[in-house]
Write an enzyme that holds these catalytic residues in place. Structure first.
Site, PDB file in Angstrom:
ATOM      1  N   ASP A 160       0.894  -1.137   0.031  1.00  0.00           N
ATOM      2  CA  ASP A 160      -0.012  -0.014   0.054  1.00  0.00           C
ATOM      3  C   ASP A 160       0.987   1.354   0.109  1.00  0.00           C
ATOM      4  O   ASP A 160       0.952   1.914   1.103  1.00  0.00           O
ATOM      5  CB  ASP A 160      -0.835  -0.107   1.298  1.00  0.00           C
ATOM      6  CG  ASP A 160      -1.528   1.304   1.346  1.00  0.00           C
ATOM      7  OD1 ASP A 160      -2.374   1.401   2.500  1.00  0.00           O
ATOM      8  OD2 ASP A 160      -2.011   1.870   0.212  1.00  0.00           O
ATOM      9  N   THR A 162       2.866   4.805  -1.935  1.00  0.00           N
ATOM     10  CA  THR A 162       2.779   5.790  -2.766  1.00  0.00           C
ATOM     11  C   THR A 162       3.131   5.142  -4.198  1.00  0.00           C
ATOM     12  O   THR A 162       3.430   4.176  -4.398  1.00  0.00           O
ATOM     13  CB  THR A 162       3.779   7.081  -2.332  1.00  0.00           C
ATOM     14  OG1 THR A 162       5.002   6.521  -1.830  1.00  0.00           O
ATOM     15  CG2 THR A 162       3.106   7.827  -1.127  1.00  0.00           C
TER      16      THR A 162
END
Ligand code: SAM
Length: 286
Positions: A160, A162
């Site tokens: 999860d 960027t």
């Protein structure tokens, strides 16, 4: 990506000559950590929003879609997920959904401690009580380094992070996926957020190509996230044994009922239908 927080507006550039613009009702936090610019703003429609280096990460209004789909698809595909590793996920929304399953441990490796601290302080509606759960183990550091060095084994790995620029770039590499495969159990699987098929086709193509070099079974599934570039959002799944289209829906429905999950997007029927790809996505990942 640039942003213009002129007092009452924040804009995220999502494509040439195209930006999402948000009214800023309140600037709750603005600062810079060792790794990135961090802003927490409040918008009348989306509520509180976490923005890193000018890219919207989560909003109170629509975070459930992305977090439910990143988490429940792999955790219901796996028959008995006991130990889950989250890479990134600083806002805690993914951790919260993992803990809705009867896992024994959720290890979260987040690069930036500031993001966790600020999310706990200003975005607690997203993480709820996940950070205080006794099954949570928070590790601050680079996820790529962690998977290369750990001796632990996991049933599911959720990336999860960027988008694949800067510190997160390595999390979309063949080397990273290879190290993840090493620390996954025999029927383990990995899911990563793999960006927008409309605005980041080449990143998706590259990440999926790297995944396919490591995992025998690779698929893409998607959902729609209002506040992400292009709205259509993809997840790439790499699996050592489990095949998504062979998931036993009636068994998953029983597990879903037994857990009494209060989802707002995920349903057991979506478990398979989300893998049916629009033509443009098929072309990117073929
Ligand atoms: N849901 C969001 C999305 O899809 O863009 C991601 C949310 S979460 C805030 C992204 C997190 O990834 C950030 O907190 C960032 O610090 C973290 N991150 C970036 N690179 C990382 C790395 N190499 N290891 C661990 N965490 C990383």
């Amino acid at each position: 990506v640039y942003w213009v927080t002129e007092g009452e507006r924040f804009s995220e550039l999502v494509g040439q000559g195209f930006e999402y613009s948000y009214q800023v009702e309140e600037t709750i936090y603005q600062g810079k950590s060792k790794y990135q610019k961090i802003e927490i703003l409040r918008n009348p429609y989306f509520g509180r929003m976490l923005i890193l280096d000018g890219a919207v990460q989560v909003t109170e209004r629509d975070e459930f879609i992305y977090h439910e789909m990143l988490t429940h698809i792999p955790l219901f595909l796996h028959p008995v997920p006991k130990k889950v590793l989250i890479i990134g996920g600083g806002d805690g929304g993914t951790l919260r959904r993992v803990l809705e399953h009867p896992v024994e441990e959720a290890v979260m490796v987040e690069l930036d401690e500031e993001v966790v601290k600020l999310s706990q302080k200003h975005l607690s509606s997203i993480s709820d009580s996940a950070f205080d759960d006794k099954r949570t183990r928070l590790v601050f550091g680079d996820g790529a380094k962690f998977v290369a060095e750990t001796k632990e084994k996991f049933d599911v790995i959720l990336v999860d992070s960027t988008d694949p620029v800067g510190a997160a770039e390595i999390l979309f590499s063949e080397e990273f996926y290879g190290n993840c495969s090493q620390i996954l159990s025999k029927n383990g699987l990995l899911v990563t957020q793999s960006g927008s098929p409309l605005c980041q086709a080449k990143e998706l193509n590259k990440a999926f190509g790297n995944l396919r070099k490591v995992f025998p079974i690779c698929r893409v599934y998607f959902c729609t996230v209002f506040t992400y570039p292009g709205t259509l959002w993809s997840f790439a799944l790499g699996s050592k044994e489990l095949v998504p289209e062979e998931a036993d829906l009636s068994a998953i429905e029983k597990r879903f009922e037994k857990l009494g999950l209060k989802t707002k997007y995920y349903t057991p029927q979506i478990q398979k239908s989300c893998f049916i790809l629009p033509k443009l996505v098929q072309e990117i990942v073929s």
